[in-house]
Design a protein around this motif. Sequence first.
Motif, PDB file in Angstrom:
ATOM      1  N   VAL A  63       0.924  -1.325  -0.075  1.00  0.00           N
ATOM      2  CA  VAL A  63       0.136   0.038   0.012  1.00  0.00           C
ATOM      3  C   VAL A  63       1.020   1.176  -0.096  1.00  0.00           C
ATOM      4  CG1 VAL A  63      -1.827  -1.159   1.295  1.00  0.00           C
ATOM      5  CG2 VAL A  63       0.017   0.229   2.662  1.00  0.00           C
ATOM      6  N   ASN A  64       0.316   2.429  -0.210  1.00  0.00           N
ATOM      7  CA  ASN A  64       1.156   3.445  -0.495  1.00  0.00           C
ATOM      8  C   ASN A  64       1.352   4.067   1.427  1.00  0.00           C
ATOM      9  OD1 ASN A  64      -1.708   4.134   0.392  1.00  0.00           O
ATOM     10  ND2 ASN A  64      -1.574   6.015  -0.148  1.00  0.00           N
ATOM     11  N   ASP A  65       0.452   3.713   2.171  1.00  0.00           N
ATOM     12  CA  ASP A  65       0.895   4.048   3.667  1.00  0.00           C
ATOM     13  C   ASP A  65       0.175   3.041   4.672  1.00  0.00           C
ATOM     14  OD1 ASP A  65       1.299   5.103   6.014  1.00  0.00           O
ATOM     15  OD2 ASP A  65       0.498   7.100   5.787  1.00  0.00           O
ATOM     16  N   PRO A  66       0.998   1.946   5.257  1.00  0.00           N
ATOM     17  CA  PRO A  66       0.401   1.293   6.250  1.00  0.00           C
ATOM     18  C   PRO A  66      -0.551   1.837   7.328  1.00  0.00           C
ATOM     19  CG  PRO A  66       2.633   0.722   5.744  1.00  0.00           C
ATOM     20  CD  PRO A  66       2.410   2.031   5.297  1.00  0.00           C
ATOM     21  N   GLU A  67      -0.215   2.832   7.562  1.00  0.00           N
ATOM     22  CA  GLU A  67      -1.048   3.667   8.777  1.00  0.00           C
ATOM     23  C   GLU A  67      -2.451   3.861   8.167  1.00  0.00           C
ATOM     24  OE1 GLU A  67      -0.236   4.378  11.715  1.00  0.00           O
ATOM     25  OE2 GLU A  67       1.822   3.265  11.231  1.00  0.00           O
ATOM     26  N   LEU A  68      -2.707   3.897   6.916  1.00  0.00           N
ATOM     27  CA  LEU A  68      -4.183   3.997   6.458  1.00  0.00           C
ATOM     28  C   LEU A  68      -4.866   2.913   6.568  1.00  0.00           C
ATOM     29  CD1 LEU A  68      -3.187   6.644   3.454  1.00  0.00           C
ATOM     30  CD2 LEU A  68      -4.019   7.151   5.929  1.00  0.00           C
ATOM     31  N   MET A  69      -4.271   1.605   6.785  1.00  0.00           N
ATOM     32  CA  MET A  69      -5.120   0.494   6.587  1.00  0.00           C
ATOM     33  C   MET A  69      -6.042   0.279   8.102  1.00  0.00           C
ATOM     34  SD  MET A  69      -6.038  -2.340   5.075  1.00  0.00           S
ATOM     35  CE  MET A  69      -4.942  -3.019   3.875  1.00  0.00           C
ATOM     36  N   HIS A  70      -6.923   0.457   8.048  1.00  0.00           N
ATOM     37  CA  HIS A  70      -7.876   0.484   9.164  1.00  0.00           C
ATOM     38  C   HIS A  70      -8.201  -1.050   9.573  1.00  0.00           C
ATOM     39  CE1 HIS A  70     -11.231   0.840  12.061  1.00  0.00           C
ATOM     40  NE2 HIS A  70     -10.550   2.155  12.365  1.00  0.00           N
ATOM     41  N   PHE A  71      -8.374  -1.519  10.694  1.00  0.00           N
ATOM     42  CA  PHE A  71      -8.339  -2.987  11.086  1.00  0.00           C
ATOM     43  C   PHE A  71      -9.781  -3.336  10.455  1.00  0.00           C
ATOM     44  CE2 PHE A  71     -10.686  -1.186  14.403  1.00  0.00           C
ATOM     45  CZ  PHE A  71     -11.938  -1.912  14.774  1.00  0.00           C
ATOM     46  N   SER A  72     -10.765  -2.495  10.343  1.00  0.00           N
ATOM     47  CA  SER A  72     -12.053  -2.824   9.604  1.00  0.00           C
ATOM     48  C   SER A  72     -11.938  -3.070   8.336  1.00  0.00           C
ATOM     49  CB  SER A  72     -13.221  -1.813   9.888  1.00  0.00           C
ATOM     50  OG  SER A  72     -12.859  -0.454   9.196  1.00  0.00           O
ATOM     51  N   TYR A  73     -11.137  -2.290   7.597  1.00  0.00           N
ATOM     52  CA  TYR A  73     -10.964  -2.563   5.966  1.00  0.00           C
ATOM     53  C   TYR A  73     -10.106  -3.894   5.707  1.00  0.00           C
ATOM     54  CZ  TYR A  73     -11.035  -1.630   1.296  1.00  0.00           C
ATOM     55  OH  TYR A  73     -11.098  -1.743  -0.325  1.00  0.00           O
ATOM     56  N   GLU A  74      -9.265  -4.114   6.819  1.00  0.00           N
ATOM     57  CA  GLU A  74      -8.497  -5.441   6.661  1.00  0.00           C
ATOM     58  C   GLU A  74      -9.361  -6.557   6.816  1.00  0.00           C
ATOM     59  OE1 GLU A  74      -5.387  -7.529   9.846  1.00  0.00           O
ATOM     60  OE2 GLU A  74      -4.690  -5.502   8.954  1.00  0.00           O
ATOM     61  N   ARG A  75     -10.161  -6.351   7.659  1.00  0.00           N
ATOM     62  CA  ARG A  75     -11.518  -7.583   7.964  1.00  0.00           C
ATOM     63  C   ARG A  75     -12.234  -7.784   6.775  1.00  0.00           C
ATOM     64  NH1 ARG A  75     -11.981 -11.773  10.993  1.00  0.00           N
ATOM     65  NH2 ARG A  75     -14.148 -12.121  11.919  1.00  0.00           N
ATOM     66  N   PHE A  76     -12.434  -6.595   6.163  1.00  0.00           N
ATOM     67  CA  PHE A  76     -13.356  -6.800   4.844  1.00  0.00           C
ATOM     68  C   PHE A  76     -12.568  -7.528   3.729  1.00  0.00           C
ATOM     69  CE2 PHE A  76     -13.538  -4.625   0.650  1.00  0.00           C
ATOM     70  CZ  PHE A  76     -14.784  -5.367   0.399  1.00  0.00           C
ATOM     71  N   LEU A  77     -11.258  -7.195   3.587  1.00  0.00           N
ATOM     72  CA  LEU A  77     -10.445  -7.726   2.838  1.00  0.00           C
ATOM     73  C   LEU A  77     -10.299  -9.461   3.029  1.00  0.00           C
ATOM     74  CD1 LEU A  77      -7.374  -5.466   2.181  1.00  0.00           C
ATOM     75  CD2 LEU A  77      -9.567  -5.918   0.523  1.00  0.00           C
ATOM     76  N   GLU A  78     -10.267  -9.687   4.320  1.00  0.00           N
ATOM     77  CA  GLU A  78      -9.997 -11.188   4.788  1.00  0.00           C
ATOM     78  C   GLU A  78     -11.407 -11.814   4.474  1.00  0.00           C
ATOM     79  OE1 GLU A  78      -9.970 -13.603   8.903  1.00  0.00           O
ATOM     80  OE2 GLU A  78      -9.118 -11.857   8.778  1.00  0.00           O
ATOM     81  N   ASN A  79     -12.368 -11.217   4.675  1.00  0.00           N
ATOM     82  CA  ASN A  79     -13.787 -11.701   4.477  1.00  0.00           C
ATOM     83  C   ASN A  79     -13.833 -12.234   2.920  1.00  0.00           C
ATOM     84  OD1 ASN A  79     -14.488 -11.864   7.058  1.00  0.00           O
ATOM     85  ND2 ASN A  79     -15.829  -9.856   6.932  1.00  0.00           N
ATOM     86  N   ARG A  80     -13.438 -11.298   1.854  1.00  0.00           N
ATOM     87  CA  ARG A  80     -13.595 -11.271   0.649  1.00  0.00           C
ATOM     88  C   ARG A  80     -12.570 -12.630   0.009  1.00  0.00           C
ATOM     89  NH1 ARG A  80     -16.562  -8.113   1.860  1.00  0.00           N
ATOM     90  NH2 ARG A  80     -17.760 -10.114   1.939  1.00  0.00           N
ATOM     91  N   ILE A  81     -11.289 -12.707   0.776  1.00  0.00           N
ATOM     92  CA  ILE A  81     -10.443 -13.684   0.318  1.00  0.00           C
ATOM     93  C   ILE A  81     -11.065 -15.106   0.836  1.00  0.00           C
ATOM     94  CG2 ILE A  81      -8.393 -14.769   1.040  1.00  0.00           C
ATOM     95  CD1 ILE A  81      -7.254 -11.933   1.241  1.00  0.00           C
ATOM     96  N   ARG A  82     -11.578 -14.933   2.117  1.00  0.00           N
ATOM     97  CA  ARG A  82     -12.425 -16.456   2.503  1.00  0.00           C
ATOM     98  C   ARG A  82     -13.631 -16.589   1.547  1.00  0.00           C
ATOM     99  NH1 ARG A  82     -10.648 -18.374   7.138  1.00  0.00           N
ATOM    100  NH2 ARG A  82      -9.699 -16.927   8.594  1.00  0.00           N
ATOM    101  N   GLU A  83     -14.215 -15.730   0.931  1.00  0.00           N
ATOM    102  CA  GLU A  83     -15.243 -16.095  -0.002  1.00  0.00           C
ATOM    103  C   GLU A  83     -14.809 -16.763  -1.117  1.00  0.00           C
ATOM    104  OE1 GLU A  83     -17.631 -12.648  -0.498  1.00  0.00           O
ATOM    105  OE2 GLU A  83     -18.551 -12.329   1.403  1.00  0.00           O
ATOM    106  N   ALA A  84     -13.438 -16.081  -1.626  1.00  0.00           N
ATOM    107  CA  ALA A  84     -13.328 -16.506  -2.922  1.00  0.00           C
ATOM    108  C   ALA A  84     -12.466 -18.090  -2.711  1.00  0.00           C
ATOM    109  CB  ALA A  84     -12.134 -15.781  -3.382  1.00  0.00           C
ATOM    110  N   PHE A  85     -11.681 -18.277  -1.858  1.00  0.00           N
ATOM    111  CA  PHE A  85     -10.845 -19.277  -1.447  1.00  0.00           C
ATOM    112  C   PHE A  85     -11.131 -20.136  -0.696  1.00  0.00           C
ATOM    113  CE2 PHE A  85      -8.413 -15.655  -3.248  1.00  0.00           C
ATOM    114  CZ  PHE A  85      -8.200 -16.165  -4.529  1.00  0.00           C
ATOM    115  N   GLY A  86     -12.057 -20.132   0.281  1.00  0.00           N
ATOM    116  CA  GLY A  86     -12.669 -21.143   1.501  1.00  0.00           C
ATOM    117  C   GLY A  86     -11.984 -20.738   2.674  1.00  0.00           C
ATOM    118  N   PHE A  87     -10.873 -21.437   2.889  1.00  0.00           N
ATOM    119  CA  PHE A  87      -9.908 -21.360   3.969  1.00  0.00           C
ATOM    120  C   PHE A  87     -11.049 -21.665   5.318  1.00  0.00           C
ATOM    121  CE2 PHE A  87      -7.456 -18.415   1.264  1.00  0.00           C
ATOM    122  CZ  PHE A  87      -6.037 -19.116   1.348  1.00  0.00           C
ATOM    123  N   GLU A  88     -11.884 -22.523   5.412  1.00  0.00           N
ATOM    124  CA  GLU A  88     -12.433 -22.790   6.498  1.00  0.00           C
ATOM    125  C   GLU A  88     -11.491 -23.566   7.596  1.00  0.00           C
ATOM    126  OE1 GLU A  88     -16.889 -24.768   7.731  1.00  0.00           O
ATOM    127  OE2 GLU A  88     -15.709 -25.696   6.037  1.00  0.00           O
TER     128      GLU A  88
END
Length: 436
Positions: free
Chosen positions: A399-424
């Motif tokens: 990213v351009n600045d790691p300080e701008l990555m809020h935990f809620s958006y990180e959680r959103f990305l995690e959910n999208r990755i799980r939806e796409a690839f499983g990881f149950e």
Amino acid sequence: MRKSIVAIVGRPNVGKSTIFNRLVGERISIVEDIPGVTRDRIYSQAEWLTTTFNVIDTGGIEVGDEPLLVQMREQAEVAINEADVIIFMVNGREGITAADEEVAKLLFKSNKPVVLAVNKVDNPEMRDQIYEFYSLGFGEPFPISGTHGLGLGDMLDEVVKHFPELEQTEDDDLTIHFSLIGRPNVGKSSLVNALLNQERVIVSDIAGTTRDAVDTPFTKDGRDYVIIDTAGMRKRGKIYETTEKYSILRALKAIERSDVVLTLIDAETGIIEQDKKIAGYAHEAGKAVVIVVNKWDTVEKSEKAMKEFEDQIRAHFQFLDYAPIVFLSAKTKKRIHTLLPQVLEASENHAKRVETNVLNDVIMDALAMNPTPTVKGQRLKILYATQVSVKPPSFVVFVNDPELMHFSYERFLENRIREAFGFEGTPIKIFARRRK
């Protein structure tokens, strides 16, 4: 691969807990200038340079027949037996005492590597006082100061030299290792016997029957497994037998060697706070997790019983929202067949790799669905992502600045990755890094 274990041993009031807190970076042990404050063995993880290891703090060893002194000595002896290396701590201000000599005798019997640390050497003028400690017979004494943090580096360099070579076994990549954790009498040993279809471990209604971790290899449907049974983990302060007091460290060692951890819950008694704490050990270790509700045969069934119990688990174990839940009875073997498929799936997901181009397609779709937030006038820009490791699957997002990555958006990305690839069944980790 398990971590090496270091025990800090010495008579009371030589500063063991202060050094322990320094090594692990937290104020875990109670520090009081009163002999005997640390009565239980306390454990945590520490890191020196590139090496991570477990540290055990102990109550001081004292000579005497009083019940408390006997218990403290027994606890320290268990810690010594568990340890790969021992830090023998003495007080540089007081010189060698009779109690120090008693501890030295105990350590000689252990045949373990011993590093002699002379604590409370708070200034260079006091270094001349350390030479008398050569007479204890453990080689060069290391002057340290727990109060000021002096000399710990030299001491740790010597400690790490004595760590054994901890090599992975040949079957690590092919064999699925899984452990069972939970409070005592939740049915771990019964579940081992049910899975193996034979009496391989002692089963008793008496809490704490299983003292040590027991590894048992077996094969099912062409897959090789090793099942690791562990002594039940009790809440601190609720344990009365010395041998039971130290079952948690053995369970943590079992977790370290596991691909998948089965967290057992007693359906009869329901969920208690200690269940969450025990499950947290597996989650923090980054292991795949399957939640197992045992003794389901004791629950009065209704159409909604299973769904209601599952909802309770999800409410109490929000940090394990990725973990599948299996309901079974080890005693009657009902639904026992549903467990190993979940273990297999969790293990495979724990070791799953995702191609970089496919991962970035998912990330770009996620950005289109939910654009990155603006923080103080700056918008987070995600450039690309890649998977850097497995067990657990770990991803770096540049990213351009790691300080701008809020935990809620990180959680959103995690959910999208799980939806796409499983990881149950497995945690996944996401790290924001600045693109250089």
